[in-house]
Structures are given as structure tokens and as C-alpha cells.
Design a protein around this motif. Structure first.
Motif, PDB file in Angstrom:
ATOM      1  N   LEU A 231       0.851  -1.191   0.000  1.00 47.59           N
ATOM      2  CA  LEU A 231       0.000   0.000   0.000  1.00 47.59           C
ATOM      3  C   LEU A 231       0.883   1.235   0.000  1.00 47.59           C
ATOM      4  CD1 LEU A 231      -2.717  -1.045   2.622  1.00 47.59           C
ATOM      5  CD2 LEU A 231      -2.686  -1.436   0.152  1.00 47.59           C
ATOM      6  N   GLY A 232       0.529   2.203  -0.839  1.00 43.43           N
ATOM      7  CA  GLY A 232       1.255   3.455  -0.862  1.00 43.43           C
ATOM      8  C   GLY A 232       2.621   3.353  -1.517  1.00 43.43           C
ATOM      9  N   ASN A 233       3.438   4.402  -1.313  1.00 42.25           N
ATOM     10  CA  ASN A 233       4.739   4.575  -1.955  1.00 42.25           C
ATOM     11  C   ASN A 233       4.544   4.587  -3.470  1.00 42.25           C
ATOM     12  OD1 ASN A 233       7.364   5.302  -1.623  1.00 42.25           O
ATOM     13  ND2 ASN A 233       8.167   3.226  -1.380  1.00 42.25           N
ATOM     14  N   ALA A 234       4.937   3.555  -4.211  1.00 40.40           N
ATOM     15  CA  ALA A 234       4.662   3.532  -5.651  1.00 40.40           C
ATOM     16  C   ALA A 234       3.395   2.726  -5.923  1.00 40.40           C
ATOM     17  CB  ALA A 234       5.834   2.911  -6.407  1.00 40.40           C
ATOM     18  N   GLY A 235       2.484   3.281  -6.740  1.00 39.65           N
ATOM     19  CA  GLY A 235       1.365   2.477  -7.210  1.00 39.65           C
ATOM     20  C   GLY A 235       1.905   1.327  -8.047  1.00 39.65           C
ATOM     21  N   GLU A 236       1.251   0.160  -7.996  1.00 39.46           N
ATOM     22  CA  GLU A 236       1.821  -1.044  -8.601  1.00 39.46           C
ATOM     23  C   GLU A 236       1.008  -1.488  -9.814  1.00 39.46           C
ATOM     24  OE1 GLU A 236       2.845  -3.984  -5.685  1.00 39.46           O
ATOM     25  OE2 GLU A 236       3.730  -2.472  -4.356  1.00 39.46           O
ATOM     26  N   ILE A 237       1.685  -1.529 -10.952  1.00 39.96           N
ATOM     27  CA  ILE A 237       1.052  -1.911 -12.216  1.00 39.96           C
ATOM     28  C   ILE A 237       0.910  -3.422 -12.281  1.00 39.96           C
ATOM     29  CG2 ILE A 237       1.279  -1.830 -14.726  1.00 39.96           C
ATOM     30  CD1 ILE A 237       3.063   0.688 -14.289  1.00 39.96           C
TER      31      ILE A 237
ATOM     32  N   GLY B 251      -3.242  -0.375  -5.100  1.00 33.83           N
ATOM     33  CA  GLY B 251      -2.645  -0.055  -3.807  1.00 33.83           C
ATOM     34  C   GLY B 251      -2.476   1.398  -3.465  1.00 33.83           C
ATOM     35  N   GLY B 252      -2.725   2.311  -4.418  1.00 35.09           N
ATOM     36  CA  GLY B 252      -2.487   3.723  -4.138  1.00 35.09           C
ATOM     37  C   GLY B 252      -0.996   4.050  -4.208  1.00 35.09           C
ATOM     38  N   ASP B 253      -0.678   5.339  -4.154  1.00 37.48           N
ATOM     39  CA  ASP B 253       0.726   5.760  -4.231  1.00 37.48           C
ATOM     40  C   ASP B 253       0.983   6.878  -3.246  1.00 37.48           C
ATOM     41  OD1 ASP B 253       0.552   8.480  -5.677  1.00 37.48           O
ATOM     42  OD2 ASP B 253      -0.575   7.170  -7.031  1.00 37.48           O
ATOM     43  N   VAL B 254       2.179   7.432  -3.317  1.00 38.09           N
ATOM     44  CA  VAL B 254       2.601   8.410  -2.319  1.00 38.09           C
ATOM     45  C   VAL B 254       1.770   9.688  -2.369  1.00 38.09           C
ATOM     46  CG1 VAL B 254       4.340   9.529  -3.772  1.00 38.09           C
ATOM     47  CG2 VAL B 254       4.703   9.372  -1.298  1.00 38.09           C
ATOM     48  N   ALA B 255       1.085   9.949  -3.477  1.00 39.42           N
ATOM     49  CA  ALA B 255       0.245  11.140  -3.595  1.00 39.42           C
ATOM     50  C   ALA B 255      -1.231  10.850  -3.337  1.00 39.42           C
ATOM     51  CB  ALA B 255       0.408  11.757  -4.984  1.00 39.42           C
ATOM     52  N   SER B 256      -1.574   9.607  -3.014  1.00 35.48           N
ATOM     53  CA  SER B 256      -2.982   9.226  -2.848  1.00 35.48           C
ATOM     54  C   SER B 256      -3.523   9.636  -1.481  1.00 35.48           C
ATOM     55  CB  SER B 256      -3.135   7.707  -2.992  1.00 35.48           C
ATOM     56  OG  SER B 256      -2.752   7.275  -4.273  1.00 35.48           O
TER      57      SER B 256
END
Length: 450
Positions: free
Chosen positions: A354-360, A415-420
Motif C-alpha cells: 500500500l502506498g509509496n509507488a502504485g503497482e502496475i 494499492g495507491g501511491d505516495v500522492a494518494s
């Protein structure tokens, strides 16, 4: 006196087995007769004396699972995978097929002629949520759905047609009810290495073993997880038929540039801002170096690995901002990508799900209206019938780009990313990857064989 022993009953006698006595593993069996209210000791001794074991009686046999030993010089062993069987009528011990996962302090309970061995831990202190099912009549191990909350030293009781997990080594663990299956076909083979197994490949990427199993995929509309800018789908039951290896973290800049030339920069940051074609090029190179097939995870594999046996949409102990900050970098605690594995992992030892880099993921994008097309067996959805998504990269053309048919069509980001924002950082959050590249989107990898 003994500590760390197990107890089982056949309705007439209570059997106290194993444990620690005088600083050594106890191999004795003490039997209390409930009619005469007297104790006596069995003549035969445990073949492998152990403590922190699980025990259950079934059909005039006492089954003893796992545990740990202390040798005569005081050294403690690793977790055991032994199945030891005591036959009270003849006062003898035999052995059964080894447990798929060695562990200590699990719980065992009988239901409909099957023995469920649930939870426990490793010597390292890691808590487990696994649920492995032993069929004595067939000397067979299968795997059921994991317990939502990993824990050891727990109690399991059969109540109202279900199994209730109570207490255990976990901060304020909830009581959790499990509905066992009545049809063996609903259980998964206990395939592959033990849960939590890891291995490191030639470019230094640590891979974690994810067992096969079933789970409920997605989140219902108007659930607590919903957010207007995130695509949610009707929950569906998914059967991950085969276990797989997945990278413990998102692929870092350091790992990526061991195979692809370019500026490494900060090696522990997730490698982002890549096109789908660049990711497939990396997977092709890695597959050739390793002599194995590496690929992106399917969307269902990703969510199954993220949840790690839990029904919750996050693997923290609570749904609050403080709980999310323990496990994820997102809009309220960071303004930039962070080094991988700098937050807590889930119970299957995966970081930054979850978070940090969104995962493709490998799937072509499906919106909620068309999600009935998603495969129910863990495979990725491919919108192009003439290019099966299971084919290796070499079988496809390099000329596909974002928005076209084929392997480089719009993909799914999880999972979302650091800007989510907070509500987009969950196991059910999904976004379409509609751009050529994105500075906050990265990927992790799956190795198909084991």
C-alpha cells in the motif's frame, strides 16, 4: 511439572503431552482418568520430545503437531514439521506425513473428521495466519482459507458449525469465526514451500512464497473503503489455484539498472516513470538471465498477496490514519517516493503493498460495469483474444503502445501511491493506467515456477 505442553481428551481421559521440564524437552505423557480421578504415566515416550505443540484426539488417536525442541546442552531447535501420533490403547507412537509448514504454538481442532491446524509462529517471532487441513483417513494435507489475524498460542473451539479462534499472541486480537468446508474440492493443495519462505535471485531481488488459497476479491459499493475517484467492483470469490513467488518489495532503481543501462540515482527507491514496454523489456531480460518466466502479477494475485489472509482492506491493526502511517507512505505523511521496506510489512512479509509507488498489474483495464469478465482462478484478464496474456514477451510484437490492443493496452494500478489520499490506499483501490508513464507508478514481479 511441565510448561508449554499440550492437552487432549477422548472424553474419558485427559492426556498431557510434551512441554518443558527442568529446562529440557519433555517426552512423557501424563494421563488423568476422569472417572477414578487419578493420574498415571504412559510407558512409551514421544519419539521427538517437543514443547509449544498442538494436539487433538480423533478416533482413539492423539495427533501432535509441530513444536520446538531443547537439546540436552540447552540449544533450542528450529520449528518442527513433525506429526506424531499416540495410540493410547496400545501405548505406542507412530508418525504421520509432515506438516506443509513447520511452526510452533499453533492450534488444532477436529471438524467432520478433518483436523484443522491454524495459526502459530516461527522461531523468528513472526506470527502466522495459515490454515492447513489434515485428512487422517487419506494421510493427506490440504490448505484452507487463512485466519484474518496472524497469531500463535491461540485457542480454537468448534461452535455452532464453525471454528472460533480466541486470544493468542497478538495485541488485543479479535475473536474470529471460520466456516469450514464440507466438500474437499473446496480446499487447495498444500503445494510449494512453507509460508514465509524467501529466496534471492541473481539481481538481488528477494522473492517471497505465496501459497494457493481462496479469498473474496473487491469491495462493495458504499463500503467503508469506497472513494469516488477509485474504481470498486462487486466482491467475487477467487481461487488462486497455484502458489507463486512475488518480490518482497517494489522493483528498485538498483535492481532495475542491473539489467537496463541508465542513471541508478538512489538505488533503494522504487523504479517508476516507465512505460509498459520498458517494464516488459526488463521482464524479458530477467527471464533470460534466470532461465525462468518472470511477469507482472495479475490483479487478483496482487490483492490476494496484499491481504495476506486477512479480510480487512488494510493489513494494519486499525483503520485510522496512525494505523495507515505504520504501513504506507501516502499523501498525509510524505511528498515524495521513499526507500522500499521502510514501513511495516504485511503478515506474508511483503512491504509497500500500500502506498509509496502504485503497482502496475498484468491485467488489461476493466471498469466496474464489465468486471464479470475477470478470471476467477488467479489469471490476468486480457482483452485481446489473439494474444494470450500467458505467452512470454517474445511471442508478442514490440510495436504495441498504450491504448492499443495487446500487451501494452491500458493496465491496472493497485494499492495507491505516495500522492494518494487515505481512502485510496487499500487492498481494493484500483486505477486505470492511461498515461504513457507516471512518476509515482512502479511494479513488482512474479516468478511462475517453484
Amino acid at each position: 511439572s511441565v510448561l508449554g505442553h499440550a492437552a487432549a481428551t477422548d472424553g474419558h481421559s485427559i492426556y498431557v503431552i510434551g512441554g518443558i521440564s527442568n529446562g529440557r524437552s519433555n517426552d512423557r505423557v501424563f494421563i488423568y482418568n476422569t472417572s477414578s480421578k487419578r493420574w498415571h504415566e504412559a510407558n512409551s515416550r514421544m519419539p521427538k520430545p517437543a514443547y509449544n505443540i498442538a494436539a487433538i484426539e480423533l478416533a482413539d488417536r492423539i495427533y501432535v503437531f509441530g513444536g520446538r525442541q531443547i537439546s540436552s546442552n540447552g540449544n533450542r531447535s528450529k520449528a518442527l514439521d513433525d506429526v506424531q501420533i499416540f495410540h493410547p490403547r496400545v501405548d505406542q507412537w507412530t508418525s504421520g506425513p509432515r506438516m506443509p509448514t513447520a511452526r510452533i504454538a499453533a492450534a488444532a481442532v477436529e471438524f467432520e473428521g478433518m483436523i484443522y491446524v491454524i495459526g502459530g509462529g516461527l522461531v523468528s517471532g513472526e506470527l502466522l495466519s495459515i490454515n492447513e487441513v489434515f485428512i487422517p483417513s487419506q494421510s493427506l494435507w490440504l490448505r484452507g482459507n487463512p485466519m484474518p489475524t496472524p497469531r500463535s498460542h491461540l485457542g480454537i473451539v468448534s461452535v455452532r458449525g464453525g471454528l472460533l479462534a480466541v486470544g493468542g499472541t497478538r495485541k488485543s486480537p479479535a475473536n474470529e469465526l471460520y466456516q469450514p468446508v464440507y466438500n474437499l474440492s473446496d480446499l487447495s493443495p498444500a503445494d510449494g514451500p512453507p509460508v514465509g519462505s524467501t529466496k534471492t535471485n541473481s539481481i538481488g531481488v528477494k522473492m517471497v512464497w505465496i501459497p494457493s488459497g481462496r479469498f473474496e476479491f473487491g469491495a462493495a459499493k458504499n463500503s467503508r473503503a469506497e472513494n469516488s475517484s477509485t474504481q470498486f467492483v462487486t466482491p467475487r470469490k477467487i481461487n488462486i489455484k497455484r502458489g507463486f513467488w512475488i518480490s518482497q518489495t517494489e522493483i528498485t532503481r538498483g535492481a532495475y539498472h542491473k539489467l537496463v543501462s541508465g542513471d541508478v540515482g538512489k538505488p533503494n527507491l522504487p523504479r517508476t516513470n516507465l512505460t509498459i514496454e520498458q517494464i516488459y523489456d526488463f521482464l524479458e531480460k530477467l527471464s533470460k538471465v534466470e532461465g525462468a518466466h518472470y511477469r507482472l502479477p495479475s490483479e487478483t494475485e496482487w490483492e490476494y498477496a496484499c491481504r495476506a489472509g486477512s479480510e480487512r482492506i488494510r493489513y494494519s491493526d486499525n483503520f485510522t490514519k496512525s494505523g495507515l502511517s505504520d504501513i504506507a507512505w501516502y499523501s498525509e505523511n510524505s511528498v515524495a517516493l521513499r526507500p522500499v521496506a521502510s514501513k511495516l510489512p504485511n503478515s506474508w512479509l511483503l512491504y509497500d503493498m500500500l502506498g509509496n509507488a502504485g503497482e502496475i498489474c498484468k491485467d488489461d483495464w476493466l471498469d466496474a460495469k464489465h468486471y464479470s469478465k475477470v478470471p476467477l482462478d488467479g489469471r490476468a484478464y486480457n482483452s485481446s483474444k489473439d494474444i494470450p496474456l500467458t505467452l512470454p514477451y517474445e511471442a508478442t510484437s514490440r510495436n504495441y503502445r498504450i491504448g492499443t490492443q495487446g500487451p501494452f493496452k491500458n493496465k491496472v494500478v493497485r494499492g495507491g501511491d505516495v500522492a494518494s489520499p487515505q481512502l485510496q490506499v487499500s487492498a481494493v483501490s484500483r486505477q486505470p493506467f492511461t498515461q504513457l508513464r507516471h512518476p509515482n507508478y512502479g511494479f513488482r514481479i512474479v516468478k511462475e515456477d517453484y
